[in-house]
Every structure is written in C-alpha cells, then in structure tokens.
Design an enzyme around this catalytic site. Structure first.
Site, mmCIF file in Angstrom:
data_model
loop_
_atom_site.group_PDB
_atom_site.id
_atom_site.type_symbol
_atom_site.label_atom_id
_atom_site.label_comp_id
_atom_site.label_asym_id
_atom_site.label_seq_id
_atom_site.Cartn_x
_atom_site.Cartn_y
_atom_site.Cartn_z
ATOM 1 N N ARG A 164 -2.988 9.870 5.016
ATOM 2 C CA ARG A 164 -3.132 10.511 3.678
ATOM 3 C C ARG A 164 -4.424 10.486 3.028
ATOM 4 O O ARG A 164 -4.849 10.952 2.070
ATOM 5 C CB ARG A 164 -2.330 9.680 2.689
ATOM 6 N N CYS A 217 -18.636 -6.488 4.634
ATOM 7 C CA CYS A 217 -18.858 -7.886 4.611
ATOM 8 C C CYS A 217 -18.760 -8.505 6.016
ATOM 9 O O CYS A 217 -19.751 -9.170 6.643
ATOM 10 C CB CYS A 217 -17.851 -8.626 3.980
ATOM 11 N N ASP A 218 -17.949 -8.208 6.867
ATOM 12 C CA ASP A 218 -17.444 -8.895 8.006
ATOM 13 C C ASP A 218 -17.660 -7.933 9.262
ATOM 14 O O ASP A 218 -17.619 -8.579 10.337
ATOM 15 C CB ASP A 218 -16.096 -9.274 7.957
ATOM 16 N N VAL A 220 -12.276 -13.947 -17.393
ATOM 17 C CA VAL A 220 -11.378 -14.139 -18.692
ATOM 18 C C VAL A 220 -10.109 -14.434 -18.054
ATOM 19 O O VAL A 220 -9.561 -14.052 -17.240
ATOM 20 C CB VAL A 220 -11.269 -12.518 -19.482
ATOM 21 N N CYS A 271 -12.448 -6.843 3.908
ATOM 22 C CA CYS A 271 -13.937 -6.265 3.469
ATOM 23 C C CYS A 271 -14.938 -6.010 4.602
ATOM 24 O O CYS A 271 -15.410 -6.742 5.088
ATOM 25 C CB CYS A 271 -14.537 -7.263 2.651
HETATM 26 P P1 NDP Z 1 -3.857 4.238 -0.692
HETATM 27 O O1 NDP Z 1 -2.736 4.054 -1.715
HETATM 28 O O2 NDP Z 1 -4.203 5.743 -0.993
HETATM 29 O O3 NDP Z 1 -3.535 4.406 0.681
HETATM 30 C C1 NDP Z 1 -2.777 3.096 1.103
HETATM 31 C C2 NDP Z 1 -2.472 3.171 2.719
HETATM 32 O O4 NDP Z 1 -1.633 2.148 3.186
HETATM 33 C C3 NDP Z 1 -1.377 4.562 2.901
HETATM 34 O O5 NDP Z 1 -1.624 5.143 3.925
HETATM 35 C C4 NDP Z 1 -0.143 3.521 2.936
HETATM 36 O O6 NDP Z 1 0.988 4.403 4.044
HETATM 37 C C5 NDP Z 1 -0.562 2.325 3.890
HETATM 38 N N1 NDP Z 1 0.490 1.327 3.423
HETATM 39 C C6 NDP Z 1 0.792 0.815 2.368
HETATM 40 N N2 NDP Z 1 1.659 -0.471 2.332
HETATM 41 C C7 NDP Z 1 1.590 -0.600 3.975
HETATM 42 C C8 NDP Z 1 2.278 -1.544 4.798
HETATM 43 N N3 NDP Z 1 2.902 -2.379 4.255
HETATM 44 N N4 NDP Z 1 2.100 -1.367 6.024
HETATM 45 C C9 NDP Z 1 1.427 -0.507 6.667
HETATM 46 N N5 NDP Z 1 0.541 0.402 5.990
HETATM 47 C C10 NDP Z 1 0.751 0.548 4.541
HETATM 48 O O7 NDP Z 1 -4.945 3.340 -0.850
HETATM 49 P P2 NDP Z 1 -6.334 3.412 -0.739
HETATM 50 O O8 NDP Z 1 -7.042 1.966 -0.792
HETATM 51 O O9 NDP Z 1 -6.762 3.854 0.753
HETATM 52 O O10 NDP Z 1 -7.118 4.314 -1.460
HETATM 53 C C11 NDP Z 1 -6.802 4.019 -3.041
HETATM 54 C C12 NDP Z 1 -7.493 4.969 -4.013
HETATM 55 O O11 NDP Z 1 -9.034 4.821 -3.891
HETATM 56 C C13 NDP Z 1 -7.234 6.478 -3.264
HETATM 57 O O12 NDP Z 1 -6.998 7.350 -4.702
HETATM 58 C C14 NDP Z 1 -8.377 6.966 -2.664
HETATM 59 O O13 NDP Z 1 -8.556 8.220 -2.765
HETATM 60 C C15 NDP Z 1 -9.421 6.119 -3.390
HETATM 61 N N6 NDP Z 1 -10.530 5.717 -2.399
HETATM 62 C C16 NDP Z 1 -11.584 6.674 -2.240
HETATM 63 C C17 NDP Z 1 -12.752 6.684 -1.441
HETATM 64 C C18 NDP Z 1 -13.633 7.595 -1.394
HETATM 65 O O14 NDP Z 1 -13.574 8.693 -2.010
HETATM 66 N N7 NDP Z 1 -14.893 7.287 -0.685
HETATM 67 C C19 NDP Z 1 -12.826 5.314 -0.630
HETATM 68 C C20 NDP Z 1 -11.633 4.359 -0.853
HETATM 69 C C21 NDP Z 1 -10.841 4.553 -1.570
HETATM 70 P P3 NDP Z 1 1.646 5.596 3.437
HETATM 71 O O15 NDP Z 1 0.753 6.589 3.439
HETATM 72 O O16 NDP Z 1 2.712 5.663 4.667
HETATM 73 O O17 NDP Z 1 2.236 5.218 2.093
#
Ligand code: NDP
Length: 475
Positions: free
Chosen positions: A217, A174-175, A119, A171
């Site tokens: 986290r 993928c890679d 879309v 990804c």
């Molecule tokens: P999150 O937002 O949870 O984590 C992002 C991470 O990237 C944090 O550690 C953050 O640091 C860091 N970060 C952000 N910006 C920068 C930057 N510019 N430079 C360096 N580090 C940076 O994203 P995710 O994609 O990991 O997860 C998204 C959601 O999906 C979550 O709720 C997660 O639980 C869920 N998920 C669940 C999975 C599972 O259960 N199997 C698998 C994958 C995702 P900081 O901590 O300092 O903010």
C-alpha cells in the site's frame, strides 16, 4: 482554592437534561491572576515535539502567548528517524531531522520554551488543567495541545520479545549498519516498510519485504524508489510467524505463505517491523474521549477534544492521512484553536503580562562530557580501574534515539560525578566491543558494579529511569 470544574459542569448538565451541549464551564482568567497558588503556569502546554507540536508552538508564539513544549523521550518524534523526505512542502529534498530542527528554531524565534521532559499524567477535570511530569513537577496549564504521536506496532509472534533489540527492531536508520552483507526481513507494505527497506539495502546483502497482501500500500513514488535497489525483493501474501535465534541474536524467521499455506525457514540476521502505529494516548485515558480505534476524538473540523481548552494534533488523532505535512497543518490549527480559546475566555495582553513571572521555566541541568572507549581491552581496563557503578552508553552517530538520549546521559554523569562513572562507546567504530558484548542495536545502556554487568537495556531510557538505576546500584 476555588477551582472551575469542567466535570462538575458536565454532571450538572446531565442532571438538568436539556441544552447540555451548550453549557460551557467558566474559565476565569482574572481568578488565575489573583490566585497565587497557581504556580508553574503555562499559557499553552504542548505535549509532544514532532511536526504537530512544533507547528502548534510556532502559531501560539506568534500570537504572543508562551508555548511550553514538552519534548518527551524522543524529541522531534518519528520524523527524526527518517532520512530523505520528498514531500515536505516547500523543500523538495530534506532530511527528516533537518526538517524538525528548522521547525524547532522557527518556534523558538517566537518564544517557544522547551522542557526536555516526559508528561506522565494530565488532569483536565478542573481548570487550570494539571500536568505532571516524570520528574514530579506539576504544571498549571490554561490550555493543552496533545501531540504525542504514535508508536510502532509489534507483531506478537514467538521469538519477537526474546529477540527485541537483538535483531528485531523498528529503526532501520539506527541498526542497519549491524547487518552489513547479511540477509534481513522488513515486515509491512506501507511507506515505512519501503523506507526501512531502502535504508537497509545500503548495508545488507539482501532485503526481503514481507507483505501480507498481494500488493504494497506504499505510495507509488516510494515503490518506484524501492525498485531501484537490486538487493530488495518482495515476498507477497506472506507473513512472519516466528523469529528464532541463538540466544543472543536473531538467526532466522519462519515465513508463512497465506495462499499455499506453506512455511519456510529463512536464515536472516534481522527482522525490521513496519506494520503501522498505535496512537500514544496513555495520558488521555479517563480524561479525553477516544474513537473506537483509539485515536483522540476531534470535534467537527477543529482540533478541539471533548474537553474545552484541550486540543490535539497529529498522529495521535489522525487515523487517515498521517503525513508529516498534515501533522504540521493540524498542529497549526490546534495552535490557532488554543489561542482563540484563551482570547475568547478573557486572556488579554495585560493578563499575559501579569502571568509572565509565574510561567514555568524548565531548569537547565549541568552536563558532563563523556569519555569514549574505543576497544575491548580499553573497556576491560576501565572496568578494572573503576570498581564502583559504571554506566555505559552504546551509540552510533547516525542513531536518532541515541542522540535524543545523550543529553540525559550527560546530565546523569554530571549529577553523579565522583560517585558513578559514565562512559560511551561508538559501536560503529569499536566493533570488537560490540561483538564481545553482543550489541546488535543501539541505543543500549549497560550498568556495571564491581566490574560485573548488573543491568542491560536495549532501548532509549529517560533521565529519570537512568537516575533510578544509578541510585539502585549505588546503595
Ligand atoms: P501503514 O499503516 O500505512 O502500513 C502498515 C503496513 O503494515 C500495511 O501494509 C499493513 O498491511 C501491514 N501490517 C499491519 N499489521 C500487520 C501484521 N500484523 N502483519 C503483517 N503486516 C501488517 O503504516 P506506515 O507506518 O507504513 O505509514 C504510516 C503513515 O506514515 C502513512 O500515512 C504513510 O504514508 C506515512 N509515511 C510517509 C512516509 C513518507 O512519505 N516518506 C514515510 C513513512 C510513513 P495491509 O496493507 O494488509 O493492511
């Protein structure tokens, strides 16, 4: 054609002054039945096919309305790029793509119709709402559920754009095979970073997870699982500040320690980003209210947006939980809300029957089987023998984006049969082709004309984009 303007109602409300929030626009179902101009109708158009979109479709279908699901460029969404999922309720261990496949089948059993389209615009200023797809089709939807998910954030450091798809990627599934016995970095401290690190650890010699704080986290369980891989280490309080390469692929990265303020150059073969996501709200801009952080604004404990009849679910509106399970739950709520919206505005089984023949039915395009090329000499010979336009789809069987793109490539092959040639290369098998053409990620699409490379894309392409490219080089 008489339209029922939501915006006009809101403006009128603003002029009258009091009691504005109680004014609701008129959604006259009988008018839709009587107005033949409303073609390509959808009871409930669901934009997005991840857990939120598919769960919404299941509930809309079970309520005897027809859900029309726009699958988008990545059918199934982010869950198709994960492997083992341990927290999908009811199934202790399931592969991400299998969870999606199960949901899709379940929704199909209840009549969900799937449109393999993207879309590009919605117009909710009048009702029925207008949806436009990338291929130019116009749909009139009685209700909309936006479940477009979120896209990975980029770092914004020098070298990232230059080496995107040449070692910098999001990804791992993928890679990862391109980094066999090499050293790689994963940037981020969340569950995605842990997931990427574990996928890479099966191939790479060493995986360093770069975390900007003094802790990750990610959930305790993900950290425990990560700790079982001896080749994963974590660099805390560290940031990647630059990515370097030899012009073709990544060869190193600068790691800055934000405590000691020192930087080191690391010789790495790849940088995998897992630093969060931004909600996919492009189609909402100017139409739907967003929160200050860019997510779709929800009304109370419902999945309703600020526009009556338009709902949202999943990562596009949830900045807190962002789990496959919660997305699915929000999708269910959105499905129920959409059904309740239709019924409370006069959608009866009788009206449903009367509209049935005017519902949009996506056309099924012909697909051609693609020949596989297995070695570089075979590739060279093929180009020599096919001097016209040749489209080459580089893939691996374990790359979800490649599998998403394959039907579009097959449709292009059928559409241009006799005018252009389309072939595919499994780079996990044809290693010499990958090396010669410097393919370090998938999917990659290359176009040749008269044996010469004329275009290269290190990413998934939509059918429309492929079509445009072939036409551009054919004439
Ligand atoms: P999150 O937002 O949870 O984590 C992002 C991470 O990237 C944090 O550690 C953050 O640091 C860091 N970060 C952000 N910006 C920068 C930057 N510019 N430079 C360096 N580090 C940076 O994203 P995710 O994609 O990991 O997860 C998204 C959601 O999906 C979550 O709720 C997660 O639980 C869920 N998920 C669940 C999975 C599972 O259960 N199997 C698998 C994958 C995702 P900081 O901590 O300092 O903010």
């Amino acid at each position: 054609m008489k339209k029922y303007s939501v915006v006009a109602t809101a403006l009128l409300c603003a002029l009258i002054g009091t009691g504005c929030d109680k004014v609701t626009p008129s959604f006259n179902m009988q008018h839709v039945v009587e107005t033949s101009d409303y073609t390509n109708l959808a009871d409930v158009a669901i934009i997005g096919s991840g857990p939120a979109g598919l769960s919404a479709a299941l509930y809309v279908g079970r309520a005897n309305k027809t859900p029309l699901v726009f699958e988008g460029i990545k059918p199934g969404g982010a869950l198709t790029e994960t492997t083992e999922v341990e927290n999908w309720p009811g199934i202790p261990h399931v592969q991400g793509p299998d969870a999606i496949e199960g949901l899709k089948k379940q929704a199909q059993e209840f009549g969900a119709v799937f449109a393999p389209e993207q879309v590009t615009a919605i117009d909710v200023s009048s009702w029925p709402f207008v949806i436009t797809t990338e291929s130019g089709v116009t749909i009139h939807a009685l209700a909309i559920i936006i479940a477009t998910g979120a896209s990975p954030v980029r770092l914004g450091v020098p070298g990232e754009t230059q080496y995107w798809g040449k070692g910098v990627t999001t990804c791992a599934i993928c890679d990862a095979p391109y980094h066999k016995d090499k050293e790689v970095l994963v940037v981020g401290g969340g569950d995605s970073a842990a997931e990427e690190a574990m996928q890479l650890a099966r191939y790479a010699r060493k995986v360093t997870v770069v975390v900007r704080k003094d802790h990750m986290r990610a959930s305790a369980r993900m950290k425990e699982r990560m700790a079982t891989y001896p080749n994963i280490t974590t660099a805390y309080q560290s940031e990647v500040t630059a990515i370097s390469g030899d012009g073709f692929k990544v060869t190193g990265a600068t790691l800055y320690n934000n405590v000691t303020k020192e930087s080191v150059e690391l010789p790495v073969n790849g940088v995998f980003l897992a630093i969060g996501h931004i909600p996919n709200t492009d189609i909402c801009k100017g139409n739907i209210a967003l929160t200050p952080s860019g997510y779709i604004q929800m009304e109370g404990r419902t999945q309703l947006t600020n526009v009556p009849g338009v709902f949202a679910a999943g990562d596009v509106e949830d900045d807190r939980y962002r789990q496959a399970g919660t997305s699915s739950g929000h999708g269910i709520s959105a499905g129920l809300d959409a059904v309740s919206f239709l019924e409370s505005n006069g959608y009866t089984p009788e009206i449903g029957k009367q509209l049935q023949d005017r519902l949009y039915k996506p056309s099924v395009a012909k697909r051609a089987q693609l020949a596989d090329i297995h070695s570089y000499p075979e590739f060279e010979t093929f180009l020599e023998e096919h001097p016209g336009v040749v489209v080459v789809d580089f893939y691996t069987p374990f790359c979800p984006s490649c599998l998403h793109m394959l039907p579009a490539v097959q449709e292009i092959a059928a559409e241009f049969a006799g005018r252009a040639d389309v072939v595919k290369v499994d780079t996990s098998q044809a290693q010499d082709i990958a090396d010669q053409l410097k393919v370090f990620n998938v999917p990659v699409v290359m176009l040749y004309k008269n044996g010469q490379l004329v275009a290269r894309f290190n990413k998934i392409l939509s059918k429309q984009k492929l079509q445009e490219l072939v036409l551009q080089f054919l004439y």
